[in-house]
Design a protein around this motif. Structure first.
Motif, PDB file in Angstrom:
ATOM      1  N   ILE A  14      21.236  39.078 -36.711  1.00  0.00           N
ATOM      2  CA  ILE A  14      20.737  40.002 -35.691  1.00  0.00           C
ATOM      3  C   ILE A  14      20.977  41.452 -36.107  1.00  0.00           C
ATOM      4  O   ILE A  14      20.329  42.371 -35.613  1.00  0.00           O
ATOM      5  CB  ILE A  14      21.423  39.689 -34.332  1.00  0.00           C
ATOM      6  CG1 ILE A  14      20.836  38.407 -33.742  1.00  0.00           C
ATOM      7  CG2 ILE A  14      21.295  40.842 -33.341  1.00  0.00           C
ATOM      8  CD1 ILE A  14      21.609  37.852 -32.570  1.00  0.00           C
ATOM      9  N   GLN A  15      21.911  41.654 -37.044  1.00  0.00           N
ATOM     10  CA  GLN A  15      22.249  43.017 -37.459  1.00  0.00           C
ATOM     11  C   GLN A  15      21.805  43.323 -38.891  1.00  0.00           C
ATOM     12  O   GLN A  15      22.265  44.298 -39.487  1.00  0.00           O
ATOM     13  CB  GLN A  15      23.759  43.228 -37.319  1.00  0.00           C
ATOM     14  CG  GLN A  15      24.219  43.015 -35.875  1.00  0.00           C
ATOM     15  CD  GLN A  15      25.641  43.458 -35.660  1.00  0.00           C
ATOM     16  OE1 GLN A  15      25.932  44.629 -35.556  1.00  0.00           O
ATOM     17  NE2 GLN A  15      26.551  42.495 -35.607  1.00  0.00           N
ATOM     18  N   LEU A  16      20.902  42.511 -39.427  1.00  0.00           N
ATOM     19  CA  LEU A  16      20.394  42.788 -40.781  1.00  0.00           C
ATOM     20  C   LEU A  16      19.700  44.148 -40.803  1.00  0.00           C
ATOM     21  O   LEU A  16      19.083  44.559 -39.816  1.00  0.00           O
ATOM     22  CB  LEU A  16      19.424  41.683 -41.211  1.00  0.00           C
ATOM     23  CG  LEU A  16      20.063  40.325 -41.561  1.00  0.00           C
ATOM     24  CD1 LEU A  16      19.002  39.245 -41.703  1.00  0.00           C
ATOM     25  CD2 LEU A  16      20.896  40.422 -42.840  1.00  0.00           C
ATOM     26  N   PRO A  17      19.757  44.854 -41.933  1.00  0.00           N
ATOM     27  CA  PRO A  17      19.136  46.195 -41.991  1.00  0.00           C
ATOM     28  C   PRO A  17      17.609  46.175 -41.849  1.00  0.00           C
ATOM     29  O   PRO A  17      17.021  47.167 -41.416  1.00  0.00           O
ATOM     30  CB  PRO A  17      19.551  46.723 -43.368  1.00  0.00           C
ATOM     31  CG  PRO A  17      20.059  45.540 -44.136  1.00  0.00           C
ATOM     32  CD  PRO A  17      20.521  44.537 -43.142  1.00  0.00           C
ATOM     33  N   ASN A  18      16.971  45.040 -42.198  1.00  0.00           N
ATOM     34  CA  ASN A  18      15.514  44.941 -42.050  1.00  0.00           C
ATOM     35  C   ASN A  18      15.192  44.723 -40.563  1.00  0.00           C
ATOM     36  O   ASN A  18      15.503  43.680 -39.988  1.00  0.00           O
ATOM     37  CB  ASN A  18      14.981  43.775 -42.897  1.00  0.00           C
ATOM     38  CG  ASN A  18      13.471  43.632 -42.822  1.00  0.00           C
ATOM     39  OD1 ASN A  18      12.886  43.602 -41.735  1.00  0.00           O
ATOM     40  ND2 ASN A  18      12.834  43.538 -43.977  1.00  0.00           N
ATOM     41  N   SER A  21      28.711  46.494 -31.116  1.00  0.00           N
ATOM     42  CA  SER A  21      28.079  46.866 -32.394  1.00  0.00           C
ATOM     43  C   SER A  21      27.814  48.366 -32.433  1.00  0.00           C
ATOM     44  O   SER A  21      27.629  49.010 -31.402  1.00  0.00           O
ATOM     45  CB  SER A  21      26.747  46.110 -32.532  1.00  0.00           C
ATOM     46  OG  SER A  21      25.949  46.680 -33.553  1.00  0.00           O
ATOM     47  N   GLU A  22      27.772  48.919 -33.642  1.00  0.00           N
ATOM     48  CA  GLU A  22      27.446  50.351 -33.773  1.00  0.00           C
ATOM     49  C   GLU A  22      25.943  50.580 -33.638  1.00  0.00           C
ATOM     50  O   GLU A  22      25.497  51.710 -33.481  1.00  0.00           O
ATOM     51  CB  GLU A  22      27.942  50.869 -35.129  1.00  0.00           C
ATOM     52  CG  GLU A  22      29.462  50.934 -35.193  1.00  0.00           C
ATOM     53  CD  GLU A  22      29.981  51.417 -36.539  1.00  0.00           C
ATOM     54  OE1 GLU A  22      29.157  51.864 -37.364  1.00  0.00           O
ATOM     55  OE2 GLU A  22      31.205  51.343 -36.739  1.00  0.00           O
ATOM     56  N   ASN A  23      25.174  49.502 -33.708  1.00  0.00           N
ATOM     57  CA  ASN A  23      23.713  49.623 -33.657  1.00  0.00           C
ATOM     58  C   ASN A  23      23.214  49.608 -32.198  1.00  0.00           C
ATOM     59  O   ASN A  23      23.469  48.657 -31.455  1.00  0.00           O
ATOM     60  CB  ASN A  23      23.102  48.450 -34.449  1.00  0.00           C
ATOM     61  CG  ASN A  23      21.602  48.526 -34.545  1.00  0.00           C
ATOM     62  OD1 ASN A  23      20.903  48.554 -33.533  1.00  0.00           O
ATOM     63  ND2 ASN A  23      21.089  48.558 -35.765  1.00  0.00           N
ATOM     64  N   TYR A  24      22.500  50.650 -31.823  1.00  0.00           N
ATOM     65  CA  TYR A  24      22.011  50.781 -30.439  1.00  0.00           C
ATOM     66  C   TYR A  24      21.132  49.607 -30.013  1.00  0.00           C
ATOM     67  O   TYR A  24      21.305  49.034 -28.940  1.00  0.00           O
ATOM     68  CB  TYR A  24      21.235  52.105 -30.291  1.00  0.00           C
ATOM     69  CG  TYR A  24      20.277  52.118 -29.122  1.00  0.00           C
ATOM     70  CD1 TYR A  24      20.748  52.229 -27.807  1.00  0.00           C
ATOM     71  CD2 TYR A  24      18.894  51.978 -29.312  1.00  0.00           C
ATOM     72  CE1 TYR A  24      19.877  52.214 -26.728  1.00  0.00           C
ATOM     73  CE2 TYR A  24      18.022  51.962 -28.236  1.00  0.00           C
ATOM     74  CZ  TYR A  24      18.513  52.081 -26.955  1.00  0.00           C
ATOM     75  OH  TYR A  24      17.653  52.044 -25.890  1.00  0.00           O
ATOM     76  N   ARG A  42      21.800  46.992 -26.962  1.00  0.00           N
ATOM     77  CA  ARG A  42      20.831  46.912 -25.856  1.00  0.00           C
ATOM     78  C   ARG A  42      20.340  45.474 -25.664  1.00  0.00           C
ATOM     79  O   ARG A  42      20.312  44.955 -24.545  1.00  0.00           O
ATOM     80  CB  ARG A  42      19.657  47.853 -26.138  1.00  0.00           C
ATOM     81  CG  ARG A  42      18.620  47.835 -25.029  1.00  0.00           C
ATOM     82  CD  ARG A  42      17.476  48.772 -25.306  1.00  0.00           C
ATOM     83  NE  ARG A  42      16.363  48.503 -24.406  1.00  0.00           N
ATOM     84  CZ  ARG A  42      15.226  49.169 -24.421  1.00  0.00           C
ATOM     85  NH1 ARG A  42      15.022  50.146 -25.276  1.00  0.00           N
ATOM     86  NH2 ARG A  42      14.256  48.858 -23.583  1.00  0.00           N
ATOM     87  N   GLN A  43      19.951  44.831 -26.773  1.00  0.00           N
ATOM     88  CA  GLN A  43      19.461  43.445 -26.680  1.00  0.00           C
ATOM     89  C   GLN A  43      20.574  42.509 -26.202  1.00  0.00           C
ATOM     90  O   GLN A  43      20.337  41.597 -25.408  1.00  0.00           O
ATOM     91  CB  GLN A  43      18.957  42.967 -28.049  1.00  0.00           C
ATOM     92  CG  GLN A  43      17.632  43.587 -28.462  1.00  0.00           C
ATOM     93  CD  GLN A  43      17.220  43.148 -29.864  1.00  0.00           C
ATOM     94  OE1 GLN A  43      18.058  42.839 -30.713  1.00  0.00           O
ATOM     95  NE2 GLN A  43      15.919  43.132 -30.123  1.00  0.00           N
TER      96      GLN A  43
END
Length: 338
Positions: A172-176, A220-223, A227-228
């Motif tokens: 779920i946190q892959l860069p792609n 996670s650091e990813n917004y 959110r998801q």
């Protein structure tokens, strides 16, 4: 005279047999002069299977032909060959093969979903599909196939109960972005489609699952990930079949702190999704003393926050929920810690 020598159209059974023979060739290490020609042939035969199952511009699919094709397809290892050979096919053939596999999950033969029977006997194929997220060329095709396979409850249960489910916290946190989004869609399907199976899984695996969910997704650091994750958490906890899981989740002070941090996010979307989970902590009539203590300690900040907290569009239900939360927090009285 030419018309007399036209080749007879292939039957659905013939098409599957030919596809299987060609895929066996594709899977072999042979590199001869005919390889390019054979690759074109396999793409054509997969397209023919797709035409039988979906129909074409001129005709609707014929149920009898679909049943014949399905029966032949699962009689032998055609599905395995398609999955294993997919990386070697060209892009169009991959797309067609993905659509064929998706359609076959829904085809009944004598009122049975024989795709499910085949997958139950070949569960290692699910492992291959999940690992596909690690290959950028085929990730979206394998992801699409996987979501169709987990329409079957027993197959979804296998993926949930295997080590595969843990991989999704990374995928779920892959860069792609496209692959990460696809993995998130599959993860959501696994946690929402089959209610009884999901409830059983969450009760049995509560500790490790939510430890991972909180630390890797909600924090996670990813917004996008946050959110998801908070949206999905609300969907799962507020589902009636997960009442016991919800009660356990909202009795944890660590979980409450995470929700309160998400309420402080700059993103309105995350704040609103976090509110839908936070309100359950407040509404719980059997709040543990430590939850009451945290809410009382932060009462003035929370009431100040909620006085300005609103949705962009008018939402009557949201306004009612917020008013109830404010009322409950204002009325809280300390409870003795055991």
């Amino acid at each position: 005279m030419k018309g007399l020598f036209k080749s007879k159209p292939r039957t659905p059974v013939d098409i599957v047999k030919l596809t299987r023979e060609l895929l066996v060739y594709v899977d072999s290490p042979v590199r001869d002069a005919k390889r390019e020609e054979k690759m074109a042939e396999v793409a054509k035969s997969i397209r023919e299977m797709k035409s039988v199952l979906y129909g074409n511009g001129d005709a609707e699919p014929v149920p009898e032909a679909c049943a014949q094709l399905t029966q032949e397809f699962f009689k032998d290892n055609t599905l395995r060959l398609i999955i294993v050979c997919l990386p070697k096919l060209n892009l169009e053939a991959r797309k067609d093969a993905t659509q064929v596999v998706a359609n076959l999950q829904r085809q009944q033969v004598q009122s049975r979903l024989i795709a499910c029977d085949y997958l139950e006997a070949n569960k290692d194929l699910l492992d291959i599909l999940v690992l596909g997220y690690e290959n950028t060329d085929i990730a979206l095709h394998y992801g699409s196939m996987l979501r169709e396979c987990i329409r079957h409850q027993n197959i979804a249960r296998y993926v949930l109960e295997s080590e595969n489910i843990k991989k999704f916290f990374t995928y779920i946190q892959l860069p792609n972005f496209d692959i990460a989004s696809d993995a998130a869609a599959t993860f959501k399907e696994l946690l929402t489609r089959h209610k009884a199976t999901v409830a059983e899984f969450l009760i049995k695996n509560y500790d490790w699952f939510f430890a991972q969910y909180n630390s890797k997704l909600l924090e996670s650091e990813n917004y996008i990930t946050r959110r998801q994750a908070v949206k999905l958490l609300g969907d799962v906890l507020l589902d009636r079949s997960n009442v016991s899981v919800m009660m356990r989740y909202v009795s944890s002070k660590d979980n409450l702190r995470i929700m309160m941090n998400l309420l402080r996010e700059s993103s309105k979307n995350i704040q609103i999704e976090a509110f839908h989970v936070f309100k359950v902590f407040v509404a719980n009539q059997n709040k543990p003393p430590e939850i009451v203590s945290i809410l009382i300690a932060n009462r003035s900040k929370l009431l100040r926050f909620f006085s300005d907290f609103k949705t962009e569009k008018e939402d009557e239900q949201f306004d009612q929920d917020k008013a109830q939360v404010v009322k409950e927090i204002a009325a809280l009285e300390p409870r003795e810690l055991p």
